[in-house]
Design a protein around this motif. Structure first.
Motif, PDB file in Angstrom:
ATOM      1  N   UNK A  33       9.754  47.711  81.223  1.00 59.24           N
ATOM      2  CA  UNK A  33      10.115  46.411  80.667  1.00 59.24           C
ATOM      3  C   UNK A  33      11.398  45.919  81.332  1.00 59.24           C
ATOM      4  N   UNK A  34      11.585  44.612  81.242  1.00 59.64           N
ATOM      5  CA  UNK A  34      12.766  43.974  81.805  1.00 59.64           C
ATOM      6  C   UNK A  34      13.182  42.850  80.877  1.00 59.64           C
ATOM      7  N   UNK A  35      14.448  42.801  80.518  1.00 62.39           N
ATOM      8  CA  UNK A  35      14.951  41.716  79.683  1.00 62.39           C
ATOM      9  C   UNK A  35      16.104  41.056  80.422  1.00 62.39           C
ATOM     10  N   UNK A  36      15.944  39.806  80.744  1.00 63.22           N
ATOM     11  CA  UNK A  36      16.995  39.023  81.391  1.00 63.22           C
ATOM     12  C   UNK A  36      17.856  38.433  80.282  1.00 63.22           C
ATOM     13  N   UNK A  37      18.982  39.085  80.005  1.00 59.79           N
ATOM     14  CA  UNK A  37      19.829  38.669  78.891  1.00 59.79           C
ATOM     15  C   UNK A  37      20.411  37.282  79.115  1.00 59.79           C
ATOM     16  N   UNK A  38      20.784  36.964  80.334  1.00 56.24           N
ATOM     17  CA  UNK A  38      21.356  35.652  80.622  1.00 56.24           C
ATOM     18  C   UNK A  38      20.350  34.551  80.294  1.00 56.24           C
ATOM     19  N   UNK A  39      19.122  34.685  80.775  1.00 57.32           N
ATOM     20  CA  UNK A  39      18.093  33.677  80.524  1.00 57.32           C
ATOM     21  C   UNK A  39      17.696  33.637  79.048  1.00 57.32           C
ATOM     22  N   UNK A  40      17.576  34.790  78.430  1.00 58.35           N
ATOM     23  CA  UNK A  40      17.171  34.852  77.031  1.00 58.35           C
ATOM     24  C   UNK A  40      18.204  34.192  76.121  1.00 58.35           C
ATOM     25  N   UNK A  41      19.482  34.517  76.318  1.00 63.10           N
ATOM     26  CA  UNK A  41      20.518  33.933  75.470  1.00 63.10           C
ATOM     27  C   UNK A  41      20.710  32.440  75.747  1.00 63.10           C
ATOM     28  N   UNK A  42      20.476  32.034  76.985  1.00 60.41           N
ATOM     29  CA  UNK A  42      20.532  30.602  77.295  1.00 60.41           C
ATOM     30  C   UNK A  42      19.406  29.879  76.558  1.00 60.41           C
ATOM     31  N   UNK A  43      18.204  30.430  76.616  1.00 62.28           N
ATOM     32  CA  UNK A  43      17.044  29.799  75.977  1.00 62.28           C
ATOM     33  C   UNK A  43      17.152  29.807  74.450  1.00 62.28           C
ATOM     34  N   UNK A  44      17.622  30.902  73.884  1.00 57.93           N
ATOM     35  CA  UNK A  44      17.648  31.032  72.423  1.00 57.93           C
ATOM     36  C   UNK A  44      18.891  30.438  71.768  1.00 57.93           C
ATOM     37  N   UNK A  45      20.049  30.576  72.439  1.00 59.39           N
ATOM     38  CA  UNK A  45      21.311  30.178  71.817  1.00 59.39           C
ATOM     39  C   UNK A  45      22.079  29.115  72.607  1.00 59.39           C
ATOM     40  N   UNK A  46      21.557  28.762  73.770  1.00 56.82           N
ATOM     41  CA  UNK A  46      22.227  27.809  74.656  1.00 56.82           C
ATOM     42  C   UNK A  46      23.663  28.251  74.967  1.00 56.82           C
ATOM     43  N   UNK A  47      23.813  29.546  75.270  1.00 60.91           N
ATOM     44  CA  UNK A  47      25.110  30.087  75.673  1.00 60.91           C
ATOM     45  C   UNK A  47      25.001  30.619  77.095  1.00 60.91           C
ATOM     46  N   UNK A  48      26.131  30.723  77.741  1.00 61.67           N
ATOM     47  CA  UNK A  48      26.180  31.212  79.117  1.00 61.67           C
ATOM     48  C   UNK A  48      26.906  32.547  79.154  1.00 61.67           C
TER      49      UNK A  48
END
Length: 94
Positions: A33-48
């Motif tokens: 598995x792979x989780x792109x934390x940057x993309x996930x948090x941008x999509x879910x929380x609109x944070x960088x």
């Protein structure tokens, strides 16, 4: 007390990630598995945040042996942060 193995790297994120994947494969591990934390948090929380990728790596013989000796080990072996491109001067950890 530290809970991680930490190394400060001088190479860029993409090179470090490629080297990590190669080292895992060379030692019998596969990335499940792979989780792109940057993309996930941008999509879910609109944070960088800086680049951070969580790789779920597994070496089947070790996973099987662990499960045979302790069935409740499963939650402990799920996801591990392998690479992160944090702010300059802050080392990535695994």
């Amino acid at each position: 007390m530290g809970y991680t193995i930490t190394r400060e790297l001088t190479r860029d994120f993409a090179t470090a990630l490629a080297d990590t994947r190669t080292a895992l494969a060379d030692n019998g591990f596969g990335v499940l598995t792979e989780i792109d934390m940057k993309a996930t948090l941008k999509a879910k929380l609109d944070v960088h945040i800086p680049e951070q990728l969580i790789l779920g790596a597994c070496r089947p013989p070790l996973a099987y042996a662990a499960l045979q000796s302790e069935a409740s080990i499963e939650p402990a072996r799920r996801y591990r942060p392998i690479e992160s491109d944090r702010w300059r001067g802050v080392p990535p950890s695994a």
